[in-house]
Write a protein that holds these residues in place. Structure first.
Motif, PDB file in Angstrom:
ATOM      1  N   VAL A 111       7.965 127.563  93.003  1.00 61.25           N
ATOM      2  CA  VAL A 111       8.531 128.609  92.150  1.00 61.25           C
ATOM      3  C   VAL A 111       8.196 128.274  90.705  1.00 61.25           C
ATOM      4  O   VAL A 111       8.455 127.161  90.243  1.00 61.25           O
ATOM      5  CB  VAL A 111      10.058 128.719  92.331  1.00 61.25           C
ATOM      6  CG1 VAL A 111      10.662 129.625  91.259  1.00 61.25           C
ATOM      7  CG2 VAL A 111      10.395 129.251  93.722  1.00 61.25           C
ATOM      8  N   LEU A 112       7.601 129.230  90.003  1.00 56.70           N
ATOM      9  CA  LEU A 112       7.263 129.068  88.590  1.00 56.70           C
ATOM     10  C   LEU A 112       7.904 130.187  87.796  1.00 56.70           C
ATOM     11  O   LEU A 112       8.227 131.251  88.334  1.00 56.70           O
ATOM     12  CB  LEU A 112       5.747 129.102  88.367  1.00 56.70           C
ATOM     13  CG  LEU A 112       4.904 128.037  89.060  1.00 56.70           C
ATOM     14  CD1 LEU A 112       4.487 128.487  90.459  1.00 56.70           C
ATOM     15  CD2 LEU A 112       3.661 127.691  88.233  1.00 56.70           C
ATOM     16  N   SER A 113       8.048 129.958  86.500  1.00 54.82           N
ATOM     17  CA  SER A 113       8.613 130.994  85.647  1.00 54.82           C
ATOM     18  C   SER A 113       8.040 130.898  84.246  1.00 54.82           C
ATOM     19  O   SER A 113       7.718 129.804  83.763  1.00 54.82           O
ATOM     20  CB  SER A 113      10.144 130.870  85.584  1.00 54.82           C
ATOM     21  OG  SER A 113      10.702 131.941  84.851  1.00 54.82           O
ATOM     22  N   GLU A 114       7.910 132.065  83.603  1.00 48.31           N
ATOM     23  CA  GLU A 114       7.438 132.101  82.217  1.00 48.31           C
ATOM     24  C   GLU A 114       8.468 131.484  81.274  1.00 48.31           C
ATOM     25  O   GLU A 114       8.128 130.995  80.209  1.00 48.31           O
ATOM     26  CB  GLU A 114       7.149 133.542  81.786  1.00 48.31           C
ATOM     27  CG  GLU A 114       5.831 134.106  82.296  1.00 48.31           C
ATOM     28  CD  GLU A 114       4.629 133.607  81.518  1.00 48.31           C
ATOM     29  OE1 GLU A 114       4.817 132.809  80.576  1.00 48.31           O
ATOM     30  OE2 GLU A 114       3.503 134.007  81.844  1.00 48.31           O
ATOM     31  N   GLU A 115       9.733 131.519  81.673  1.00 53.32           N
ATOM     32  CA  GLU A 115      10.776 130.872  80.886  1.00 53.32           C
ATOM     33  C   GLU A 115      11.940 130.507  81.796  1.00 53.32           C
ATOM     34  O   GLU A 115      12.087 131.051  82.894  1.00 53.32           O
ATOM     35  CB  GLU A 115      11.273 131.770  79.741  1.00 53.32           C
ATOM     36  CG  GLU A 115      12.108 132.947  80.191  1.00 53.32           C
ATOM     37  CD  GLU A 115      12.828 133.649  79.043  1.00 53.32           C
ATOM     38  OE1 GLU A 115      12.955 133.070  77.961  1.00 53.32           O
ATOM     39  OE2 GLU A 115      13.261 134.797  79.273  1.00 53.32           O
ATOM     40  N   GLN A 116      12.758 129.569  81.331  1.00 52.41           N
ATOM     41  CA  GLN A 116      14.006 129.221  82.000  1.00 52.41           C
ATOM     42  C   GLN A 116      15.137 129.411  80.991  1.00 52.41           C
ATOM     43  O   GLN A 116      15.038 128.963  79.852  1.00 52.41           O
ATOM     44  CB  GLN A 116      14.000 127.760  82.464  1.00 52.41           C
ATOM     45  CG  GLN A 116      12.956 127.439  83.507  1.00 52.41           C
ATOM     46  CD  GLN A 116      13.027 125.976  83.932  1.00 52.41           C
ATOM     47  OE1 GLN A 116      13.364 125.672  85.058  1.00 52.41           O
ATOM     48  NE2 GLN A 116      12.688 125.081  83.016  1.00 52.41           N
ATOM     49  N   THR A 117      16.185 130.072  81.438  1.00 59.42           N
ATOM     50  CA  THR A 117      17.323 130.269  80.538  1.00 59.42           C
ATOM     51  C   THR A 117      18.314 129.120  80.630  1.00 59.42           C
ATOM     52  O   THR A 117      19.170 128.966  79.757  1.00 59.42           O
ATOM     53  CB  THR A 117      18.051 131.586  80.877  1.00 59.42           C
ATOM     54  OG1 THR A 117      18.469 131.566  82.247  1.00 59.42           O
ATOM     55  CG2 THR A 117      17.120 132.780  80.635  1.00 59.42           C
ATOM     56  N   ALA A 118      18.191 128.310  81.689  1.00 62.59           N
ATOM     57  CA  ALA A 118      19.074 127.145  81.842  1.00 62.59           C
ATOM     58  C   ALA A 118      18.288 126.011  82.499  1.00 62.59           C
ATOM     59  O   ALA A 118      18.682 125.472  83.527  1.00 62.59           O
ATOM     60  CB  ALA A 118      20.303 127.503  82.671  1.00 62.59           C
ATOM     61  N   GLY A 119      17.145 125.685  81.883  1.00 62.40           N
ATOM     62  CA  GLY A 119      16.304 124.620  82.406  1.00 62.40           C
ATOM     63  C   GLY A 119      17.061 123.304  82.480  1.00 62.40           C
ATOM     64  O   GLY A 119      17.859 122.982  81.605  1.00 62.40           O
TER      65      GLY A 119
END
Length: 334
Positions: A111-119
């Motif tokens: 799973v990848l994401s352009e951003e994390q809001t709670a990395g």
């Protein structure tokens, strides 16, 4: 699979050539109007697609939007069946993988994401994850009973995977700061967080989630003040590639290293690329972020080796050797 997804897949696998609208339509069995609509939708999502009369469409070489369609073509054949999911935004890729594991996701899910809001970082800290500048991904493993005795090495293997991928694709020489950070040009460019979930009845490790956060480029305006002195990025104006390329390379290396954890041959690279071996260090198992650095309970010694289980062998000031075995230890190079 949607027309938009199919069009993107074609453009990703034919980056070096132009594809006319008619060629794409024929390959997909759709109308040219459907292709035109899909291309415009991709452009609105940030994809840099060149279009010219009598030439057709081509994905710009500097297009840098993370996508499963951009990653899949670069995965080795043995890993083509692994599931890759890319989000625009997610709270934490580790959390998302754990949620999917509970739903029965198979080993190898990425799973990848352009951003994390709670990395997530170590010790419950947050991991700075701004949109469009990093590679934030987590990978799911279900270790067999035989493999569980070696799974302690997965974080070590992941750091080697990141270094190998960068060294293969770019003229850079990243190093590893024990146990889970990757450094480049003297600054941290990657953090790794491994989380294990045990079966309640057997107590055996059932699920392992490896989270990898890479600072690929410096965000506009620079890093926040609190991490500016230590945070760096992989790419420079002279040396850069699409993030999909690096993400795929890291996955290829990680999958391969996981399959061969028991042979421990990757420890040679871990030692060779160590940022700490041969250096004087201080470390603390009771590090508290609210205290001043000078007030921590530090111990001092010299990093002299990495043992077969990834532990850091430290020769203490009194001459005795101690092995550090947990990522919960905070370490500083003097």
């Amino acid at each position: 699979m949607s027309v938009k997804t199919e069009v993107l897949k074609l453009l990703e696998t034919h980056r070096q050539e132009d594809l006319s609208g008619q060629q794409i339509a024929d390959k997909l069995g759709v109308t040219r109007a459907a292709v035109w609509k899909a291309v415009n939708s991709l452009k609105s999502e940030g994809y840099r697609i060149e279009a010219a009369n009598n030439r057709g469409y081509r994905l710009h070489m500097e297009n840098d939007v993370l996508s499963a369609e951009g990653i899949y073509p670069q995965l080795k054949e043995a890993y083509q069946e692994r599931e890759v999911i890319v989000y625009k935004s997610v709270d934490s890729t580790n959390q998302e993988v754990k949620r999917r594991a509970l739903e029965g996701a198979k080993e190898g899910l990425a799973v990848l994401s352009e951003e994390q809001t709670a990395g997530k970082g170590r010790r419950g800290r947050s991991f700075y994850s701004p949109v469009g500048t990093g590679i934030y991904m987590s990978v799911l493993f279900h270790p067999s009973e035989e493999k569980t005795k070696d799974v302690v090495l997965i974080t070590t293997a992941a750091s080697v995977a990141v270094c190998r991928a960068i060294r293969k694709l770019l003229p850079e020489e990243p190093q590893i700061k024990w146990v889970n950070d990757v450094y480049l040009r003297g600054k941290k460019i990657c953090g790794i967080l491994t989380e294990a979930v045990s079966d309640f009845e057997t107590g055996r490790i059932d699920t392992v989630v490896v989270g990898i956060g890479i600072n690929y480029r410096e965000p506009e305006g620079g890093f926040p003040e609190e991490i500016r002195a230590v945070a760096g990025s992989v790419c420079t104006d002279e040396n850069k590639i699409p993030r999909n390329d690096l993400a795929a390379a890291v996955l290829n290396e990680l999958y391969e290293l996981y399959d061969g954890l028991a042979d421990r041959t990757f420890l040679k690279d871990y030692k060779k690329w160590s940022y700490v071996l041969g250096k004087e260090i201080k470390f603390s198992s009771n590090y508290t972020v609210v205290e001043e650095e000078a007030d921590q309970e530090w111990q001092y010694g010299k990093a002299v080796d990495i043992d077969r289980d990834g532990g850091l062998v430290v020769r203490m000031e009194n001459g005795e050797e101690q092995v550090l075995r947990t990522g919960e230890i905070t370490l500083r190079v003097l």
